[in-house]
Scaffold this active site. Structure first.
Site, PDB file in Angstrom:
ATOM      1  N   VAL A  10       0.863  -1.150   0.010  1.00 25.95           N
ATOM      2  CA  VAL A  10       0.168   0.069  -0.018  1.00 25.95           C
ATOM      3  C   VAL A  10       0.818   1.228   0.139  1.00 25.95           C
ATOM      4  O   VAL A  10       1.871   1.262   0.850  1.00 25.95           O
ATOM      5  CB  VAL A  10      -1.216  -0.136   1.075  1.00 25.95           C
ATOM      6  CG1 VAL A  10      -1.745  -1.193   1.183  1.00 25.95           C
ATOM      7  CG2 VAL A  10      -0.188  -0.101   2.456  1.00 25.95           C
ATOM      8  N   SER A  11       0.574   2.260  -0.703  1.00 23.95           N
ATOM      9  CA  SER A  11       1.530   3.473  -0.909  1.00 23.95           C
ATOM     10  C   SER A  11       0.825   4.680  -0.155  1.00 23.95           C
ATOM     11  O   SER A  11       1.499   5.573   0.176  1.00 23.95           O
ATOM     12  CB  SER A  11       1.332   3.785  -2.550  1.00 23.95           C
ATOM     13  OG  SER A  11       0.250   3.802  -2.966  1.00 23.95           O
ATOM     14  N   THR A  12      -0.423   4.532   0.235  1.00 25.19           N
ATOM     15  CA  THR A  12      -1.010   5.840   0.959  1.00 25.19           C
ATOM     16  C   THR A  12      -1.849   5.195   2.180  1.00 25.19           C
ATOM     17  O   THR A  12      -1.906   4.226   2.405  1.00 25.19           O
ATOM     18  CB  THR A  12      -2.142   6.365   0.105  1.00 25.19           C
ATOM     19  OG1 THR A  12      -3.317   5.603   0.099  1.00 25.19           O
ATOM     20  CG2 THR A  12      -1.505   6.876  -1.181  1.00 25.19           C
ATOM     21  N   GLN A  15      -5.253   3.387   1.915  1.00 22.01           N
ATOM     22  CA  GLN A  15      -5.197   1.950   1.641  1.00 22.01           C
ATOM     23  C   GLN A  15      -4.805   0.834   3.068  1.00 22.01           C
ATOM     24  O   GLN A  15      -4.393   1.256   3.587  1.00 22.01           O
ATOM     25  CB  GLN A  15      -4.132   1.577   0.435  1.00 22.01           C
ATOM     26  CG  GLN A  15      -4.568   2.613  -0.998  1.00 22.01           C
ATOM     27  CD  GLN A  15      -3.354   2.335  -1.685  1.00 22.01           C
ATOM     28  OE1 GLN A  15      -2.262   1.937  -1.452  1.00 22.01           O
ATOM     29  NE2 GLN A  15      -3.415   2.751  -2.951  1.00 22.01           N
TER      30      GLN A  15
END
Length: 211
Positions: A10-12, A15
Site C-alpha cells: 500500500v502506498s497511502t 489503503q
C-alpha cells in the site's frame, strides 16, 4: 513443504493490507504467510529495495506460490515488474494474481506457451506503468484544480477511497464492465461510470478530501 505467500503493498494511508488479504481469500486462495510494505511507491522503489519486498527473495523457494492482487503490487515500472516475475519463475516460484486469476509458471518447456506467457507478462507490466503515469498526471491536474478551488465547498465526500479508485481505473483499462465492477467494489454503477468518464474529476474529489 511449499507455501503460499501473499505480497501486499500500500502506498497511502487510505489503503490497507487487510483488504488485499480478504480479496485473495475470497478468490479461493489459502494464504500461509503475508508479506507487506506500507507507504511505498511502486513507481520509484524496486521490489528488491523495499523493506519487506526484498524478503520475498529470501523466503520463496521452488514450488512456492506468490500471490499478488495484481502485478502492480510488485511494481509500476515495466522493467522492474518483468525482471521480478522472470526472476521468481527461474527459481521455480509460481506467481498468481487475484484479479483475473492469472498464473505465471516458468516450468513450461513449450516455446509457444512460453512466448504467450512472456508476452502477457510484458503487456500487464506495461499496463501497470502506463496506468501509474496516467494516475500521476491526473493527480497533478487534480491538485491544481483543488488549489484553484480551495476556498469553495469540497462537495460530498467520495464513496470510494484511493485504492478503490486505482482498482477501478486499472480494471476499466483492461476492459472490465461497469456492472461487474459495481458488484466487486460495492460502488454504484453510476459511480463507476463517473470514474470512467471523468477520471480527473473523480481523482480531484479524493484530493479535496485529503484521500
Amino acid at each position: 513443504m511449499s507455501q503460499t505467500v501473499l505480497y501486499a503493498r500500500v502506498s497511502t494511508k487510505d489503503q490497507n493490507i487487510t483488504h488485499q488479504k480478504d480479496q485473495a481469500e475470497a478468490a479461493g486462495f489459502t494464504i500461509d504467510r503475508v508479506v507487506s510494505d506500507h507507504g511505498v511507491s511502486g513507481i520509484h522503489t524496486r521490489l528488491s529495495e523495499r523493506a519487506e519486498g526484498k524478503r520475498l527473495f529470501d523466503i520463496l523457494r521452488a514450488g512456492d506460490v506468490l500471490v499478488v492482487r495484481w502485478v502492480d503490487r510488485l511494481g509500476r515500472n515495466y522493467e522492474d515488474v518483468t525482471d521480478t516475475i522472470r526472476n521468481f519463475m527461474r527459481r521455480g516460484v509460481i506467481i498468481k494474481t487475484v484479479i483475473n486469476n492469472m498464473t505465471f509458471d516458468g516450468a513450461t518447456k513449450d516455446p509457444m506457451q512460453a512466448a504467450v506467457r512472456d508476452a502477457l507478462i510484458a503487456f500487464m507490466a506495461a499496463t501497470a506503468q502506463a496506468q501509474a503515469e496516467a494516475t500521476k498526471e491526473a493527480q497533478r491536474a487534480g491538485i491544481e484544480a483543488a488549489r484553484d478551488d480551495r476556498k469553495r465547498y469540497r462537495g460530498k465526500k467520495p464513496s470510494y477511497d484511493r485504492e478503490t479508485y486505482n482498482f477501478v481505473i486499472d480494471q476499466l483499462g483492461l476492459g472490465e464492465g461497469a456492472s461487474s465492477l459495481s458488484k466487486v467494489t460495492g460502488l454504484t454503477r453510476q459511480t463507476i461510470l463517473r470514474i470512467r468518464d471523468k477520471p480527473d474529476q473523480a481523482d480531484a474529489a479524493l484530493i479535496k478530501w485529503g484521500m
